[in-house]
Design an enzyme around this catalytic site. Structure first.
Site, short mmCIF file in Angstrom:
data_model
loop_
_atom_site.label_atom_id
_atom_site.label_comp_id
_atom_site.label_asym_id
_atom_site.label_seq_id
_atom_site.Cartn_x
_atom_site.Cartn_y
_atom_site.Cartn_z
N ASP A 51 0.85 -1.21 0.00
CA ASP A 51 0.00 0.00 0.00
C ASP A 51 0.88 1.25 0.00
O ASP A 51 0.64 2.20 -0.76
CB ASP A 51 -0.88 0.05 1.26
CG ASP A 51 -1.93 -1.04 1.34
OD1 ASP A 51 -3.07 -0.79 0.94
OD2 ASP A 51 -1.61 -2.15 1.80
N GLU A 74 -5.50 7.00 -0.61
CA GLU A 74 -6.08 6.40 0.60
C GLU A 74 -5.16 6.52 1.80
O GLU A 74 -5.60 6.80 2.91
CB GLU A 74 -6.39 4.91 0.37
CG GLU A 74 -6.86 4.25 1.66
CD GLU A 74 -7.29 2.81 1.50
OE1 GLU A 74 -7.84 2.27 2.46
OE2 GLU A 74 -7.05 2.22 0.44
N THR A 122 -6.83 -4.96 0.62
CA THR A 122 -5.60 -5.20 1.40
C THR A 122 -5.72 -6.42 2.30
O THR A 122 -4.80 -7.23 2.41
CB THR A 122 -5.25 -3.95 2.26
OG1 THR A 122 -5.04 -2.84 1.39
CG2 THR A 122 -4.00 -4.19 3.09
#
Length: 308
Positions: A51, A74, A122
């Site tokens: 991420d 994000e 995720t």
């Protein structure tokens, strides 16, 4: 000459190459074996090394080439020097051969907002459910999602050791969506795709009201929209807050470009201007076909509980 192409087409062509680079990073982190998992707000809200690296790669690559863009990612990352090997400055020439829809031909860089989910799904990524994982780059103009890129890093990963991993799907409203084979669920079949890890009574009540023949519980908003356009599901139903603008911006474009529809549970279009709140508080309802059938079955109790 890059200048002979519109800002939007150059941005989409660049974002395509950047998304492909992101897919490489996602696969590399798994291959190296250290996911670097951090809990953000709770045990189902996770962040990994992938991420972090992918967001740095996407946002830095875009900002270098298009400095006037608004980019909203994000992950909340501290500002730091980005490793040069994370920067992608290529662009996919095939996209530049396409005509820019006339309504977008005069858009300026500063008019665009880019919503980035570096790793959608995720939790599934950390659990080895790799086909649930996508990288999402959505582009909005005047509050509306108009272009989107979805990279699936592990597309084909169950097809054997010699399979080519990964694919990139892209679309622009008024032009179309590319990189996949459009397929519909057989007529009369009602297959619902919904959340795997964020369910609650509202979600299950709404799914049950659809009178489904089958319910798929999978991770990732990008993954669910791909199920709609590839004929694996007929509606994506998520009657809960939890999904954010970076989850829906790119997938919404792909769906709308092939005649589908994505709204909140009340039927309202989602807004993507830079000042908008990030949470899709009133959930998500999306279909490739027969939107009205599913919208008409959303219980009043669910609508009352979910305030836009």
């Amino acid at each position: 000459m890059a200048s002979s192409h519109t800002v939007l087409m150059r941005l989409v062509a660049s974002a395509y190459s950047i998304a492909q680079k992101a897919g490489v990073i996602v696969r590399r982190v798994i291959a190296e074996g250290d996911l670097g998992i951090v809990e953000k707000t709770c045990a189902t809200d996770l962040q990994t090394k992938a991420d972090r690296l992918v967001q740095m790669s996407i946002c830095s690559s875009l900002a270098r080439k298009f400095p006037k863009l608004t980019i909203i990612g994000e992950e909340d990352l501290p500002p730091e020097e980005v490793d040069q090997e994370l920067i992608e400055d290529g662009q996919w020439e095939e996209i530049l051969k396409q005509p820019c829809p006339s309504q977008y031909s005069n858009i300026k860089e500063e008019d665009l907002v880019v919503w980035v989910d570096p790793l959608d799904g995720t939790k599934e990524y950390t659990e080895g459910l790799l086909d649930n994982v996508t990288v999402l780059i959505g582009i909005a103009y005047e509050g509306k999602a108009i272009a989107g890129i979805i990279n699936q890093p592990y597309y084909n990963y169950q097809a054997g050791p010699d399979a080519v991993l990964g694919r990139t799907i892209w679309g622009i409203l008024g032009l179309g969506a590319f990189g996949f084979q459009l397929k519909e669920v057989p007529a009369g079949k009602h297959i619902i795709t919904t959340t795997r890890s964020h369910s609650n009574k509202l979600v299950t009540d709404c799914v049950t009201a659809m009178n489904p023949d089958d319910v798929l519980r999978v991770g990732g908003a990008g993954n669910k929209i791909i199920q709609l356009i590839e004929g694996k599901a007929s509606a994506y139903v998520f009657a809960s807050p939890g999904c954010k603008k970076w989850d829906t911006c790119a997938p919404e474009v792909i769906l709308h470009a092939v005649g589908g529809k994505l709204t909140d549970i009340h039927g309202n279009a989602l807004q993507y201007n830079k000042e908008v709140k990030h949470m899709n508080s009133a959930g998500v309802l999306a279909t490739l076909r027969n939107y009205d059938y599913y919208a008409s079955r959303v219980p009043e109790s669910v609508k009352k509980a979910l305030v836009p």
